[in-house]
Design a protein around this motif. Structure first.
Motif, PDB file in Angstrom:
ATOM      1  N   GLN A  30       0.767  -1.225  -0.143  1.00  0.00           N
ATOM      2  CA  GLN A  30      -0.014   0.088   0.132  1.00  0.00           C
ATOM      3  C   GLN A  30       0.859   1.050  -0.136  1.00  0.00           C
ATOM      4  O   GLN A  30       2.035   1.212   0.167  1.00  0.00           O
ATOM      5  CB  GLN A  30      -0.972  -0.140   1.208  1.00  0.00           C
ATOM      6  N   ARG A  88      -0.373  -6.187   6.976  1.00  0.00           N
ATOM      7  CA  ARG A  88      -0.809  -5.777   5.780  1.00  0.00           C
ATOM      8  C   ARG A  88      -2.017  -6.451   5.247  1.00  0.00           C
ATOM      9  O   ARG A  88      -2.003  -7.814   5.419  1.00  0.00           O
ATOM     10  CB  ARG A  88       0.497  -5.884   4.647  1.00  0.00           C
ATOM     11  N   ARG A  94      -6.876  -1.384  -4.114  1.00  0.00           N
ATOM     12  CA  ARG A  94      -8.121  -2.064  -3.755  1.00  0.00           C
ATOM     13  C   ARG A  94      -7.429  -3.593  -3.623  1.00  0.00           C
ATOM     14  O   ARG A  94      -6.844  -4.139  -4.304  1.00  0.00           O
ATOM     15  CB  ARG A  94      -8.965  -2.036  -5.006  1.00  0.00           C
ATOM     16  N   PHE A  97       0.008   1.334   6.486  1.00  0.00           N
ATOM     17  CA  PHE A  97      -1.227   1.045   7.264  1.00  0.00           C
ATOM     18  C   PHE A  97      -1.247  -0.241   8.072  1.00  0.00           C
ATOM     19  O   PHE A  97      -1.344  -1.256   7.396  1.00  0.00           O
ATOM     20  CB  PHE A  97      -2.588   1.661   6.805  1.00  0.00           C
ATOM     21  N   ILE A 100     -14.063   3.013   2.549  1.00  0.00           N
ATOM     22  CA  ILE A 100     -12.593   3.226   3.080  1.00  0.00           C
ATOM     23  C   ILE A 100     -12.401   4.629   3.846  1.00  0.00           C
ATOM     24  O   ILE A 100     -13.183   5.595   3.123  1.00  0.00           O
ATOM     25  CB  ILE A 100     -11.553   3.167   1.984  1.00  0.00           C
ATOM     26  N   ILE A 152      -5.003   9.532  -0.130  1.00  0.00           N
ATOM     27  CA  ILE A 152      -4.075   8.599  -0.353  1.00  0.00           C
ATOM     28  C   ILE A 152      -4.671   7.420  -1.238  1.00  0.00           C
ATOM     29  O   ILE A 152      -5.841   6.852  -0.981  1.00  0.00           O
ATOM     30  CB  ILE A 152      -3.594   7.762   0.913  1.00  0.00           C
ATOM     31  N   GLU A 153      -3.893   6.950  -2.279  1.00  0.00           N
ATOM     32  CA  GLU A 153      -4.476   6.058  -3.286  1.00  0.00           C
ATOM     33  C   GLU A 153      -4.260   4.596  -2.665  1.00  0.00           C
ATOM     34  O   GLU A 153      -3.320   3.994  -3.386  1.00  0.00           O
ATOM     35  CB  GLU A 153      -3.653   6.286  -4.648  1.00  0.00           C
ATOM     36  N   TRP A 154      -5.134   4.131  -1.881  1.00  0.00           N
ATOM     37  CA  TRP A 154      -4.962   2.869  -1.508  1.00  0.00           C
ATOM     38  C   TRP A 154      -5.157   1.675  -2.679  1.00  0.00           C
ATOM     39  O   TRP A 154      -5.945   1.978  -3.492  1.00  0.00           O
ATOM     40  CB  TRP A 154      -6.114   2.557  -0.311  1.00  0.00           C
ATOM     41  N   CYS A 203      -8.375   9.801  10.110  1.00  0.00           N
ATOM     42  CA  CYS A 203      -6.979   9.408  10.578  1.00  0.00           C
ATOM     43  C   CYS A 203      -6.568  10.614  11.290  1.00  0.00           C
ATOM     44  O   CYS A 203      -5.782  10.597  12.431  1.00  0.00           O
ATOM     45  CB  CYS A 203      -6.052   9.211   9.518  1.00  0.00           C
TER      46      CYS A 203
END
Ligand code: HEC
Ligand code: HEC
Ligand code: HEC
Ligand code: HEC
Ligand code: HEC
Length: 196
Positions: free
Chosen positions: A43, A146, A112, A47, A75, A108-110, A81
């Motif tokens: 990621q 993770r 998928r 996180f 999300i 934030i570009e998590w 946060c």
């Protein structure tokens, strides 16, 4: 020389397409590798659910606030946060990256992890309401540094639980409160339940 008419050509193309589609469907069905089970991509920020949901005991719904209300679990946006990280661990380079994204108004570009094909309908809300726990489908997230896809998420996987074969006992007991050894079914397996 044999002459092939226009109609014959069209028939040929149609037959080719039909065989093609069925072989693809067959391949999808017989190669379980088509499932993303075990997928745990890196990621953009490390996180950790182990740290937040495990050690810090933050409830899943604190961050995934739509899971009881809607089809999607959602999300969390960065302001969630910042409830803590405006003061917690502010010297960390990761938290500095987080705070910078927040103040720039950039998400934030998590990446998928779990993703069903578009033609499948899956409502979180209905499952959570019947007492199916997050763990039953997502595994022990509280131990994951993770996040990882633990279940196959194939059609057979959905069906087995709906028929009552793999249903957690507390869910069977909730749906059949007056039955001694309930077996199911617990939900519909007709095609348009999940495909419409
Ligand atoms: C402090 C906030 C927070 C808490 C608490 C939290 N999560 Fe998350 N969760 C996130 C964030 C942020 C992501 C996206 C980043 C990632 O995938 O690691 C995420 C991702 C996920 C995903 C994967 C989403 C996908 O892309 O498929 C699952 C499943 C999940 N969480 C389940 C849970 C469960 C179950 C709990 C409780 C045991 C929980 N989360 C607690 C913030 C949280
Ligand atoms: C309820 C409070 C709380 C919330 C909300 C929260 N965190 Fe945290 N976070 C913590 C605590 C406590 C630590 C551990 C600090 C320590 O190691 O002393 C931590 C640690 C971290 C770390 C590790 C920092 C490092 O360098 O070790 C990252 C990254 C992180 N959080 C990201 C996030 C993200 C992203 C969100 C929002 C999805 C979030 N946190 C929401 C309390 C929170
Ligand atoms: C019956 C199985 C099941 C249960 C129970 C379940 N999930 Fe999911 N979850 C899934 C599936 C399947 C997906 C992929 C959905 C999609 O692609 O449309 C998913 C996706 C997610 C995602 C990614 C975002 C989204 O909504 O697609 C998060 C976050 C998540 N789940 C969190 C949770 C949390 C938190 C709980 C418990 C409160 C939970 N889930 C309970 C099966 C389940
Ligand atoms: C661990 C058990 C379990 C798994 C796995 C599971 N389900 Fe379910 N499903 C249930 C239960 C229990 C209900 C609730 C029935 C009710 O509301 O009475 C339900 C309900 C539903 C409903 C609503 C049914 C209706 O009658 O409107 C849909 C749609 C659905 N599930 C789709 C899926 C899909 C798609 C998957 C796989 C990606 C899946 N489910 C996996 C247990 C499960
Ligand atoms: C409980 C939910 C559920 C029900 C009921 C259901 N499906 Fe599915 N179906 C799925 C899911 C989830 C996938 C995606 C699975 C994957 O990608 O492996 C899928 C995929 C498919 C595919 C794509 C090819 C394949 O095999 O992966 C076809 C075709 C299909 N379903 C047909 C049907 C038919 C016909 C019925 C009725 C007999 C049906 N489905 C009932 C959940 C369901």
């Amino acid at each position: 020389m044999v002459r092939i008419s226009g109609t014959q050509k069209k028939l040929g193309v149609a037959l080719f397409l039909i065989i093609g589609v069925f072989s693809i469907m067959g391949a999808v069905r017989f190669f379980p590798t088509a499932s993303n089970q075990g997928y745990a991509p890196e990621q953009p920020l490390p996180f950790s659910h182990k740290l937040h949901a495990g050690d810090q005991k933050i409830q899943c719904q604190y961050c995934h606030s739509d899971v009881e209300k809607s089809r999607h679990a959602s999300i969390p946006p960065l302001n969630v946060c910042m409830n803590c990280h405006s003061v917690v661990k502010v010297d960390s380079p990761y938290i500095q990256k987080l705070r910078k994204a927040f103040s720039d108004g950039k998400p934030i570009e998590w990446v998928r992890v779990h993703e069903l094909p578009d033609y499948v309908y899956f409502p979180h809300k209905r499952h959570v309401a019947q007492g199916v726990t997050c763990e039953a489908c997502h595994g022990n997230v509280k131990e994951m540094a993770r996040i990882e896809q633990k279940s196959a998420l194939t059609m057979g996987w959905c069906m087995e639980c709906h028929r009552g074969e793999t249903t957690p006992p507390q869910v069977l007991a909730k749906i059949y409160p007056h039955v001694k050894n309930p077996r199911g079914p617990v939900a519909s397996v007709t095609c348009n339940t999940c495909h419409n």
